[in-house]
Design a protein around this motif. Structure first.
Motif, PDB file in Angstrom:
ATOM      1  N   ASP A 162       0.798  -1.232   0.000  1.00 26.35           N
ATOM      2  CA  ASP A 162       0.000   0.000   0.000  1.00 26.35           C
ATOM      3  C   ASP A 162       0.831   1.283   0.000  1.00 26.35           C
ATOM      4  O   ASP A 162       0.545   2.229   0.762  1.00 26.35           O
ATOM      5  CB  ASP A 162      -0.989  -0.008   1.177  1.00 26.35           C
ATOM      6  N   LEU A 163       1.842   1.300  -0.871  1.00 30.06           N
ATOM      7  CA  LEU A 163       2.508   2.541  -1.242  1.00 30.06           C
ATOM      8  C   LEU A 163       2.099   2.849  -2.674  1.00 30.06           C
ATOM      9  O   LEU A 163       1.566   1.991  -3.378  1.00 30.06           O
ATOM     10  CB  LEU A 163       4.032   2.407  -1.137  1.00 30.06           C
ATOM     11  N   SER A 164       2.351   4.046  -3.127  1.00 25.74           N
ATOM     12  CA  SER A 164       1.986   4.396  -4.497  1.00 25.74           C
ATOM     13  C   SER A 164       2.977   3.789  -5.486  1.00 25.74           C
ATOM     14  O   SER A 164       4.122   3.469  -5.141  1.00 25.74           O
ATOM     15  CB  SER A 164       1.974   5.917  -4.670  1.00 25.74           C
ATOM     16  N   LYS A 165       2.527   3.632  -6.725  1.00 26.33           N
ATOM     17  CA  LYS A 165       3.412   3.145  -7.778  1.00 26.33           C
ATOM     18  C   LYS A 165       4.625   4.050  -7.918  1.00 26.33           C
ATOM     19  O   LYS A 165       5.760   3.581  -8.081  1.00 26.33           O
ATOM     20  CB  LYS A 165       2.647   3.082  -9.101  1.00 26.33           C
ATOM     21  N   GLU A 166       4.403   5.351  -7.816  1.00 25.30           N
ATOM     22  CA  GLU A 166       5.495   6.313  -7.928  1.00 25.30           C
ATOM     23  C   GLU A 166       6.493   6.136  -6.791  1.00 25.30           C
ATOM     24  O   GLU A 166       7.705   6.252  -6.994  1.00 25.30           O
ATOM     25  CB  GLU A 166       4.942   7.743  -7.915  1.00 25.30           C
ATOM     26  N   ARG A 167       5.992   5.816  -5.599  1.00 25.59           N
ATOM     27  CA  ARG A 167       6.882   5.627  -4.452  1.00 25.59           C
ATOM     28  C   ARG A 167       7.732   4.379  -4.638  1.00 25.59           C
ATOM     29  O   ARG A 167       8.943   4.383  -4.361  1.00 25.59           O
ATOM     30  CB  ARG A 167       6.057   5.517  -3.170  1.00 25.59           C
ATOM     31  N   PHE A 168       7.107   3.280  -5.095  1.00 25.38           N
ATOM     32  CA  PHE A 168       7.875   2.065  -5.366  1.00 25.38           C
ATOM     33  C   PHE A 168       8.994   2.349  -6.366  1.00 25.38           C
ATOM     34  O   PHE A 168      10.138   1.915  -6.181  1.00 25.38           O
ATOM     35  CB  PHE A 168       6.964   0.964  -5.926  1.00 25.38           C
ATOM     36  N   GLU A 169       8.676   3.056  -7.422  1.00 25.18           N
ATOM     37  CA  GLU A 169       9.675   3.340  -8.461  1.00 25.18           C
ATOM     38  C   GLU A 169      10.757   4.271  -7.932  1.00 25.18           C
ATOM     39  O   GLU A 169      11.946   4.068  -8.206  1.00 25.18           O
ATOM     40  CB  GLU A 169       8.985   3.943  -9.684  1.00 25.18           C
ATOM     41  N   GLN A 170      10.354   5.281  -7.184  1.00 26.78           N
ATOM     42  CA  GLN A 170      11.313   6.233  -6.621  1.00 26.78           C
ATOM     43  C   GLN A 170      12.314   5.539  -5.702  1.00 26.78           C
ATOM     44  O   GLN A 170      13.510   5.838  -5.724  1.00 26.78           O
ATOM     45  CB  GLN A 170      10.558   7.314  -5.845  1.00 26.78           C
ATOM     46  N   ARG A 171      11.839   4.587  -4.896  1.00 28.87           N
ATOM     47  CA  ARG A 171      12.689   3.896  -3.937  1.00 28.87           C
ATOM     48  C   ARG A 171      13.318   2.627  -4.524  1.00 28.87           C
ATOM     49  O   ARG A 171      14.009   1.907  -3.820  1.00 28.87           O
ATOM     50  CB  ARG A 171      11.895   3.530  -2.675  1.00 28.87           C
ATOM     51  N   ASP A 172      13.077   2.344  -5.794  1.00 31.34           N
ATOM     52  CA  ASP A 172      13.627   1.153  -6.453  1.00 31.34           C
ATOM     53  C   ASP A 172      13.235  -0.116  -5.695  1.00 31.34           C
ATOM     54  O   ASP A 172      14.060  -0.972  -5.399  1.00 31.34           O
ATOM     55  CB  ASP A 172      15.148   1.262  -6.585  1.00 31.34           C
ATOM     56  N   ILE A 173      11.941  -0.197  -5.385  1.00 32.22           N
ATOM     57  CA  ILE A 173      11.379  -1.391  -4.755  1.00 32.22           C
ATOM     58  C   ILE A 173      10.518  -2.101  -5.799  1.00 32.22           C
ATOM     59  O   ILE A 173       9.563  -1.513  -6.314  1.00 32.22           O
ATOM     60  CB  ILE A 173      10.526  -1.040  -3.529  1.00 32.22           C
ATOM     61  N   HIS A 174      10.859  -3.317  -6.135  1.00 35.48           N
ATOM     62  CA  HIS A 174      10.093  -4.071  -7.117  1.00 35.48           C
ATOM     63  C   HIS A 174       8.878  -4.703  -6.438  1.00 35.48           C
ATOM     64  O   HIS A 174       8.895  -4.964  -5.226  1.00 35.48           O
ATOM     65  CB  HIS A 174      10.974  -5.145  -7.761  1.00 35.48           C
ATOM     66  N   TYR A 175       7.826  -4.949  -7.213  1.00 33.97           N
ATOM     67  CA  TYR A 175       6.609  -5.487  -6.617  1.00 33.97           C
ATOM     68  C   TYR A 175       5.861  -6.380  -7.599  1.00 33.97           C
ATOM     69  O   TYR A 175       6.020  -6.270  -8.821  1.00 33.97           O
ATOM     70  CB  TYR A 175       5.686  -4.355  -6.143  1.00 33.97           C
ATOM     71  N   ILE A 176       5.045  -7.273  -7.035  1.00 36.15           N
ATOM     72  CA  ILE A 176       4.180  -8.151  -7.798  1.00 36.15           C
ATOM     73  C   ILE A 176       2.765  -7.952  -7.272  1.00 36.15           C
ATOM     74  O   ILE A 176       2.562  -7.748  -6.075  1.00 36.15           O
ATOM     75  CB  ILE A 176       4.631  -9.625  -7.687  1.00 36.15           C
ATOM     76  N   CYS A 177       1.774  -8.000  -8.166  1.00 38.67           N
ATOM     77  CA  CYS A 177       0.407  -7.625  -7.802  1.00 38.67           C
ATOM     78  C   CYS A 177      -0.462  -8.811  -7.396  1.00 38.67           C
ATOM     79  O   CYS A 177      -0.427  -9.865  -8.033  1.00 38.67           O
ATOM     80  CB  CYS A 177      -0.273  -6.911  -8.971  1.00 38.67           C
ATOM     81  N   PHE A 178      -1.253  -8.597  -6.354  1.00 39.48           N
ATOM     82  CA  PHE A 178      -2.355  -9.492  -6.021  1.00 39.48           C
ATOM     83  C   PHE A 178      -3.487  -9.301  -7.038  1.00 39.48           C
ATOM     84  O   PHE A 178      -3.419  -8.432  -7.907  1.00 39.48           O
ATOM     85  CB  PHE A 178      -2.881  -9.181  -4.618  1.00 39.48           C
ATOM     86  N   HIS A 179      -4.546 -10.099  -6.895  1.00 42.30           N
ATOM     87  CA  HIS A 179      -5.729  -9.990  -7.738  1.00 42.30           C
ATOM     88  C   HIS A 179      -6.952  -9.769  -6.856  1.00 42.30           C
ATOM     89  O   HIS A 179      -6.989 -10.190  -5.704  1.00 42.30           O
ATOM     90  CB  HIS A 179      -5.963 -11.280  -8.527  1.00 42.30           C
ATOM     91  N   PHE A 180      -7.974  -9.137  -7.415  1.00 40.66           N
ATOM     92  CA  PHE A 180      -9.247  -9.042  -6.713  1.00 40.66           C
ATOM     93  C   PHE A 180     -10.382  -8.993  -7.727  1.00 40.66           C
ATOM     94  O   PHE A 180     -10.172  -8.696  -8.913  1.00 40.66           O
ATOM     95  CB  PHE A 180      -9.291  -7.819  -5.784  1.00 40.66           C
ATOM     96  N   GLU A 181     -11.558  -9.327  -7.251  1.00 37.76           N
ATOM     97  CA  GLU A 181     -12.760  -9.237  -8.072  1.00 37.76           C
ATOM     98  C   GLU A 181     -13.685  -8.176  -7.498  1.00 37.76           C
ATOM     99  O   GLU A 181     -13.836  -8.061  -6.277  1.00 37.76           O
ATOM    100  CB  GLU A 181     -13.511 -10.572  -8.109  1.00 37.76           C
ATOM    101  N   LEU A 182     -14.283  -7.419  -8.377  1.00 37.93           N
ATOM    102  CA  LEU A 182     -15.290  -6.438  -8.000  1.00 37.93           C
ATOM    103  C   LEU A 182     -16.510  -6.679  -8.869  1.00 37.93           C
ATOM    104  O   LEU A 182     -16.412  -6.584 -10.106  1.00 37.93           O
ATOM    105  CB  LEU A 182     -14.761  -5.015  -8.194  1.00 37.93           C
ATOM    106  N   ALA A 183     -17.622  -7.045  -8.249  1.00 41.47           N
ATOM    107  CA  ALA A 183     -18.860  -7.360  -8.968  1.00 41.47           C
ATOM    108  C   ALA A 183     -18.619  -8.400 -10.059  1.00 41.47           C
ATOM    109  O   ALA A 183     -19.133  -8.304 -11.173  1.00 41.47           O
ATOM    110  CB  ALA A 183     -19.462  -6.091  -9.564  1.00 41.47           C
TER     111      ALA A 183
END
Length: 295
Positions: A13-34
């Motif tokens: 729960d950081l922003s995409k810009e924050r991850f990129e700024q801090r050079d932290i790589h990430y992988i996404c979870f999935h969710f369903e909405l309706a």
């Protein structure tokens, strides 16, 4: 430049810009909405305000963890560049993603015997997980080597304090965290439960507090009681919120008044879709470094 990647999942729960700024790589979870599936990609697919509005209108949500195959592909992309990996997962007390990451690690260890893949169960969630990653990025940038950083993460992750309250019990009842009877009574009496994440990384109800005003004061008191050096706390403080910015700002104002030595201002982030699908709107979460969680 370091010889390793620092990595986590989008549930930090950081922003995409924050991850990129801090050079932290990430992988996404999935969710369903309706009934429609999305990536939990920091609000790019479904902005937080849309998610919580749809939930309030009655749309169902469902989350799914990262699969072994997704982890294997994600890790391999990094390993092919010739670097090692330190990856922290969402708490095993909330999700089974730690086990999936470990299986993927073991599969790739045979294929890349000269590479290190450390997988750490963060025992953290939301922007508490994010604060842990931010701290590790600070240490990496100061020159800490991979092995030492891994050891520090394992030794200190339980010092990351998580405190939550909710002013809307709807989704806690729906998810079975609160019984229908307790939820009905709580709603009638304006009870706002105060919870924290325990030493097993599980979300545990701690107190039942009447009225929003009192629970806001109580969560700040918990920081006074549990923060490193008390009101002399000089670290970072993160807050996350789900469609209740005014409540988050009220907590922020009290913290910045009572903790004059904070490292910078309190940072407020939206609760992402994976965690937010279970809390619903109306949740405020507070994160800081402090006493080791032992119960």
């Amino acid at each position: 430049m370091t010889n390793y990647y620092l990595s986590c999942s989008s549930t930090a729960d950081l922003s995409k810009e924050r991850f990129e700024q801090r050079d932290i790589h990430y992988i996404c979870f999935h969710f369903e909405l309706a009934g429609k599936e999305y990536l939990d990609d920091m609000g790019e697919s479904v902005p937080p305000e849309t998610l919580y509005r749809r939930m309030s209108e009655g749309a169902d949500t469902k989350t799914s963890q990262i699969t072994i195959g997704e982890y294997e592909e994600y890790f391999e992309t990094m390993l092919q560049s010739g670097k090692d990996i330190l990856h922290l997962t969402l708490s095993s007390g909330i999700s089974g993603t730690y086990n999936s990451a470990c299986v993927a690690r073991d599969i790739l260890a045979e294929k890349y015997p000269d590479r290190k893949i450390y997988v750490v169960d963060s025992l953290a969630a939301s922007s508490g997980y994010g604060l842990l990653m931010e701290t590790l990025a600070d240490m990496r940038d100061s020159g800490m080597e991979l092995d030492a950083l891994h050891d520090w993460a394992e030794e200190n992750k339980l010092r990351l304090q998580h405190w939550f309250f909710s002013t809307d019990l709807t989704f806690y009842i729906k998810g079975g965290r609160i019984s229908k009877a307790s939820g009905f009574i709580g709603t009638v009496l304006s009870i706002c439960p105060l919870l924290n994440v325990n030493f097993e990384g599980r979300l545990i109800p701690r107190e039942k507090i009447r009225t929003k005003k009192k629970v806001i004061e109580r969560i700040v008191e918990q920081m006074e009681e549990n923060a490193q050096d008390g009101t002399d706390y000089a670290g970072k403080c993160f807050i996350s919120q789900s469609a209740c910015m005014e409540d988050a700002q009220a907590v922020t104002a009290r913290i910045e008044e009572r903790f004059p030595k904070l490292r910078g201002k309190v940072e407020i982030n939206p609760i992402g879709a994976t965690i937010g699908s279970h809390t619903g709107p109306g949740t405020v979460a507070l994160f800081f470094w402090g006493k080791k969680r032992e119960n």
